[in-house]
Design a protein around this motif. Structure first.
Motif, PDB file in Angstrom:
ATOM      1  N   ASP A   6      45.243  15.315  -3.241  1.00 29.24           N
ATOM      2  CA  ASP A   6      46.588  14.892  -3.218  1.00 29.24           C
ATOM      3  C   ASP A   6      46.506  13.529  -3.252  1.00 29.24           C
ATOM      4  OD1 ASP A   6      49.082  13.670  -2.053  1.00 29.24           O
ATOM      5  OD2 ASP A   6      49.340  15.339  -0.885  1.00 29.24           O
ATOM      6  N   HIS A  17      39.369  23.246  21.587  1.00 25.65           N
ATOM      7  CA  HIS A  17      38.591  22.046  22.128  1.00 25.65           C
ATOM      8  C   HIS A  17      38.568  22.688  23.596  1.00 25.65           C
ATOM      9  CE1 HIS A  17      38.651  18.890  19.399  1.00 25.65           C
ATOM     10  NE2 HIS A  17      39.881  18.941  19.184  1.00 25.65           N
ATOM     11  N   ARG A  35      48.156  11.127  -0.596  1.00 22.90           N
ATOM     12  CA  ARG A  35      47.603  11.160   0.464  1.00 22.90           C
ATOM     13  C   ARG A  35      46.311  10.152   0.380  1.00 22.90           C
ATOM     14  NH1 ARG A  35      47.626  16.944   3.561  1.00 22.90           N
ATOM     15  NH2 ARG A  35      49.962  16.688   4.066  1.00 22.90           N
ATOM     16  N   THR A  44      32.955  18.178  15.564  1.00 20.77           N
ATOM     17  CA  THR A  44      33.718  16.994  16.198  1.00 20.77           C
ATOM     18  C   THR A  44      34.434  18.026  17.197  1.00 20.77           C
ATOM     19  OG1 THR A  44      34.806  16.945  14.479  1.00 20.77           O
ATOM     20  CG2 THR A  44      34.010  14.909  15.185  1.00 20.77           C
ATOM     21  N   ALA A  93      37.933  11.425  -0.150  1.00 25.93           N
ATOM     22  CA  ALA A  93      38.461  12.284  -1.317  1.00 25.93           C
ATOM     23  C   ALA A  93      39.569  13.303  -0.812  1.00 25.93           C
ATOM     24  CB  ALA A  93      37.130  13.205  -1.635  1.00 25.93           C
ATOM     25  N   ASP A  94      40.488  13.449  -1.823  1.00 28.46           N
ATOM     26  CA  ASP A  94      41.479  14.492  -1.435  1.00 28.46           C
ATOM     27  C   ASP A  94      42.100  14.846  -2.755  1.00 28.46           C
ATOM     28  OD1 ASP A  94      44.084  15.524  -0.582  1.00 28.46           O
ATOM     29  OD2 ASP A  94      43.514  15.070   1.261  1.00 28.46           O
ATOM     30  N   HIS A 142      35.879  24.701   5.493  1.00 24.08           N
ATOM     31  CA  HIS A 142      34.666  23.944   5.753  1.00 24.08           C
ATOM     32  C   HIS A 142      33.388  24.559   5.137  1.00 24.08           C
ATOM     33  CE1 HIS A 142      37.180  22.549   9.777  1.00 24.08           C
ATOM     34  NE2 HIS A 142      37.513  21.972   8.580  1.00 24.08           N
ATOM     35  N   GLY A 177      44.188  13.915   5.274  1.00 23.70           N
ATOM     36  CA  GLY A 177      45.210  14.433   5.946  1.00 23.70           C
ATOM     37  C   GLY A 177      45.514  13.696   7.490  1.00 23.70           C
ATOM     38  N   ASP A 196      52.030  21.895   6.118  1.00 19.73           N
ATOM     39  CA  ASP A 196      51.075  22.242   4.963  1.00 19.73           C
ATOM     40  C   ASP A 196      50.939  23.788   5.117  1.00 19.73           C
ATOM     41  OD1 ASP A 196      49.531  19.988   3.747  1.00 19.73           O
ATOM     42  OD2 ASP A 196      49.460  19.394   5.918  1.00 19.73           O
ATOM     43  N   LEU A 207      46.875  10.980  19.600  1.00 19.81           N
ATOM     44  CA  LEU A 207      45.289  10.865  19.877  1.00 19.81           C
ATOM     45  C   LEU A 207      44.611   9.444  20.000  1.00 19.81           C
ATOM     46  CD1 LEU A 207      43.593  13.793  17.407  1.00 19.81           C
ATOM     47  CD2 LEU A 207      43.559  13.713  19.993  1.00 19.81           C
ATOM     48  N   ILE A 232      44.045  13.960  10.271  1.00 22.17           N
ATOM     49  CA  ILE A 232      43.034  13.408  11.266  1.00 22.17           C
ATOM     50  C   ILE A 232      42.140  12.290  10.655  1.00 22.17           C
ATOM     51  CG2 ILE A 232      41.284  15.380  10.607  1.00 22.17           C
ATOM     52  CD1 ILE A 232      41.875  13.973  14.135  1.00 22.17           C
ATOM     53  N   HIS A 243      36.115  10.476  19.041  1.00 24.29           N
ATOM     54  CA  HIS A 243      35.487  10.553  17.631  1.00 24.29           C
ATOM     55  C   HIS A 243      34.317   9.674  17.635  1.00 24.29           C
ATOM     56  CE1 HIS A 243      38.711  13.417  16.506  1.00 24.29           C
ATOM     57  NE2 HIS A 243      37.887  13.548  15.366  1.00 24.29           N
ATOM     58  N   THR A 259      38.795  18.763   5.968  1.00 26.25           N
ATOM     59  CA  THR A 259      39.766  19.592   5.519  1.00 26.25           C
ATOM     60  C   THR A 259      40.088  20.861   6.219  1.00 26.25           C
ATOM     61  OG1 THR A 259      37.695  21.016   4.407  1.00 26.25           O
ATOM     62  CG2 THR A 259      38.623  19.437   2.879  1.00 26.25           C
TER      63      THR A 259
HETATM   64  N1  LIG Z   1      39.158  16.889  16.513  1.00 22.65           N
HETATM   65  C1  LIG Z   1      40.739  16.808  16.543  1.00 22.65           C
HETATM   66  O1  LIG Z   1      41.068  16.355  17.603  1.00 22.65           O
HETATM   67  C2  LIG Z   1      41.211  17.569  15.427  1.00 22.65           C
HETATM   68  C3  LIG Z   1      42.593  17.251  15.338  1.00 22.65           C
HETATM   69  C4  LIG Z   1      43.232  17.401  14.163  1.00 22.65           C
HETATM   70  C5  LIG Z   1      42.785  18.121  13.170  1.00 22.65           C
HETATM   71  N2  LIG Z   1      41.486  18.574  13.482  1.00 22.65           N
HETATM   72  C6  LIG Z   1      40.819  19.409  12.317  1.00 22.65           C
HETATM   73  O2  LIG Z   1      40.547  18.551  11.228  1.00 22.65           O
HETATM   74  C7  LIG Z   1      40.734  19.560  10.078  1.00 22.65           C
HETATM   75  C8  LIG Z   1      42.049  18.525   9.080  1.00 22.65           C
HETATM   76  O3  LIG Z   1      42.950  18.839   9.757  1.00 22.65           O
HETATM   77  P1  LIG Z   1      44.210  17.929   9.391  1.00 22.65           P
HETATM   78  O4  LIG Z   1      45.184  18.174  10.355  1.00 22.65           O
HETATM   79  O5  LIG Z   1      44.133  16.611   8.963  1.00 22.65           O
HETATM   80  O6  LIG Z   1      45.024  18.757   8.233  1.00 22.65           O
HETATM   81  P2  LIG Z   1      45.451  18.049   6.719  1.00 22.65           P
HETATM   82  O7  LIG Z   1      46.351  19.385   6.369  1.00 22.65           O
HETATM   83  O8  LIG Z   1      46.667  17.377   7.364  1.00 22.65           O
HETATM   84  O9  LIG Z   1      44.615  17.441   5.915  1.00 22.65           O
HETATM   85  C9  LIG Z   1      43.502  18.053   5.104  1.00 22.65           C
HETATM   86  C10 LIG Z   1      43.504  17.503   3.714  1.00 22.65           C
HETATM   87  O10 LIG Z   1      42.334  18.122   3.099  1.00 22.65           O
HETATM   88  C11 LIG Z   1      42.775  18.153   1.817  1.00 22.65           C
HETATM   89  N3  LIG Z   1      42.131  19.073   1.104  1.00 22.65           N
HETATM   90  C12 LIG Z   1      41.965  20.287   0.954  1.00 22.65           C
HETATM   91  N4  LIG Z   1      41.231  20.777   0.133  1.00 22.65           N
HETATM   92  C13 LIG Z   1      40.644  20.017  -0.358  1.00 22.65           C
HETATM   93  C14 LIG Z   1      39.494  19.827  -1.333  1.00 22.65           C
HETATM   94  N5  LIG Z   1      38.957  21.002  -1.992  1.00 22.65           N
HETATM   95  N6  LIG Z   1      38.999  18.262  -1.648  1.00 22.65           N
HETATM   96  C15 LIG Z   1      39.474  17.382  -1.050  1.00 22.65           C
HETATM   97  N7  LIG Z   1      40.523  17.693  -0.355  1.00 22.65           N
HETATM   98  C16 LIG Z   1      40.767  18.683   0.160  1.00 22.65           C
HETATM   99  C17 LIG Z   1      44.242  18.530   1.644  1.00 22.65           C
HETATM  100  O11 LIG Z   1      45.027  17.868   0.616  1.00 22.65           O
HETATM  101  C18 LIG Z   1      44.726  17.430   3.058  1.00 22.65           C
HETATM  102  O12 LIG Z   1      45.083  16.279   2.600  1.00 22.65           O
HETATM  103  C19 LIG Z   1      40.982  20.716  10.514  1.00 22.65           C
HETATM  104  O13 LIG Z   1      39.735  21.417  10.548  1.00 22.65           O
HETATM  105  C20 LIG Z   1      41.671  20.408  11.818  1.00 22.65           C
HETATM  106  O14 LIG Z   1      41.220  21.578  12.589  1.00 22.65           O
HETATM  107  C21 LIG Z   1      40.622  18.210  14.503  1.00 22.65           C
END
Ligand SMILES: NC(=O)c1ccc[n+]([C@@H]2O[C@H](COP(=O)([O-])OP(=O)(O)OC[C@H]3O[C@@H](n4cnc5c(N)ncnc54)[C@H](O)[C@@H]3O)[C@@H](O)[C@H]2O)c1
Length: 355
Positions: A39, A185, A42, A123, A36-37, A79, A14, A166, A295, A16, A300, A74
């Protein structure tokens, strides 16, 4: 592992994911092996952009001997199960923030990693910033004297469309509210720099996203064990979004970090190194204020390399589950306080009452 680089598999393709991929490819210690995803679109975008393998499940990555570390990226509520499963398969884990949605889950993840003898790292990458490390060193060295105030101001903007991208982004139990998602954060920085806390009091409301059933705004008050008090003001309602400020005021000095910049660094005992510290973060531009993709990947990379060093050379990474657990506890205490309308004393007695 290939060519002495640690192999990483990303669980989640997704928003991040590209930041993790860029950080892994920029490092001499790590290699992006697979993503792995569920979708397919993606997944295809990630594998074609970064030239790595694509998997349709975590299980497929767990069977891959080239993968040493699973990055669990995810949605927030997913998590825990992935971390426990990856640890049981002998893979180290990098876990996006917040590490989980309950303290019981964090404890279960930590126990699973310990039992399997694998490393776990979270992270909360803002801790890696030079300005944050300078504040932390000044606190450790007593330069502030008695700390009076430790505050975080996050006046950001996220559109209604962002929330609608989402299903998990509009669900409190999935960790979509501003308190546990975006503000995590900066609550973490206060916890890391000035914690522990004794009490937390919070008020939450929805200012600018009437179609979404979440708090987009948090106001919280913190009483720290060291005697300091603090405010957390966090919102995704305040267009166009401005840089986060972390403010620490002590009897002998004040530090204010704006975005990644050290805007104010003044102590009664001015030292030669202070001139350089005042320049920390001055070249940084992307701070997350105006959009989720606003970002850089460098923070990271620092966290990933720190984990890689711990795996390769022994020792614990800088950001363990144990050091992030109190941040989750503060966030949950804020939800409980807002729900009950009273201050909450830490530790939380019964986290099942939070939601
Ligand atoms: N550190 C940072 O600054 C930062 C910034 C953004 C997001 N995040 C964190 O990163 C994580 C993801 O956020 P995001 O914005 O990328 O979310 P997102 O919804 O854009 O992406 C998550 C992805 O996980 C996939 N997914 C869900 N269940 C799954 C499974 N069982 N197997 C495989 N794939 C699966 C979804 O299809 C989706 O593509 C969250 O915990 C979010 O809080 C952190």
């Amino acid at each position: 592992m290939r060519d002495s680089r640690l192999g990483f598999g990303l669980l989640g393709a997704g928003l991040i994911a590209p930041f993790h991929a860029r950080a892994l490819q920029a490092s001499a210690l790590t290699e992006l092996i697979a993503v792995a995803d569920l979708d397919p679109a993606r997944l295809e975008k990630m594998t074609s952009t970064f030239g790595c393998k694509g998997c349709d499940s975590l299980d497929a990555m767990l069977e891959d001997p080239e993968i040493d570390v699973i990055s669990v990226i995810t949605p927030n509520h997913l998590h825990h199960d992935a971390v426990v499963k990856a640890a049981a398969a002998g893979k180290h884990v990098l876990i996006e923030k917040p590490p989980a949605m309950s303290l019981a889950e964090v404890d279960s993840m930590a126990a699973a990693c310990k039992a399997a003898g694998v490393k776990a790292c979270v992270t909360v990458q803002c801790r890696a910033r030079k300005a944050v490390q300078a504040i932390r060193a000044a606190i450790d060295n007593g330069r502030f004297g008695k700390i009076y105030h430790a505050d975080a101001y996050m006046k950001w903007f996220r559109s209604t469309e962002y929330y609608k991208t989402d299903a998990w982004r509009v669900s409190r139990r999935s960790g979509a509210g501003v308190t546990i998602n975006q503000a995590f954060h900066y609550v973490d920085l206060l916890q890391y720099l000035v914690g522990p806390a004794i009490t937390v009091q919070a008020r939450m409301n929805n200012l600018a996203h009437p179609e979404i059933n979440l708090e987009d705004t948090l106001l919280a008050f913190i009483d720290y064990e060291c005697g300091a008090q603090g405010v957390v003001q966090a919102s995704t309602a305040l267009w166009p979004g401005t840089d986060v400020r972390i403010e620490i005021n002590g009897e002998n000095g004040t530090a204010i970090m704006s975005g990644e910049r050290m805007d104010t660094w003044k102590f009664r005992d001015d030292r030669p190194e202070d001139a350089e510290i005042r320049q920390y973060g001055s070249m940084s531009a992307a701070t997350g204020a105006t959009g989720a993709a606003d970002l850089g990947f460098q923070d990271h990379q620092v966290v990933i390399e720190d984990l890689a060093n711990a795996i390769l050379n022994g020792g614990e990474p800088m950001i363990t589950l144990e050091t992030v657990r109190p941040t989750l506890e503060w966030s949950l205490a804020m939800y409980l306080s807002a729900k009950l309308g009273v201050p909450v004393t830490l530790p939380i007695q019964d986290e099942t009452a939070v939601w």
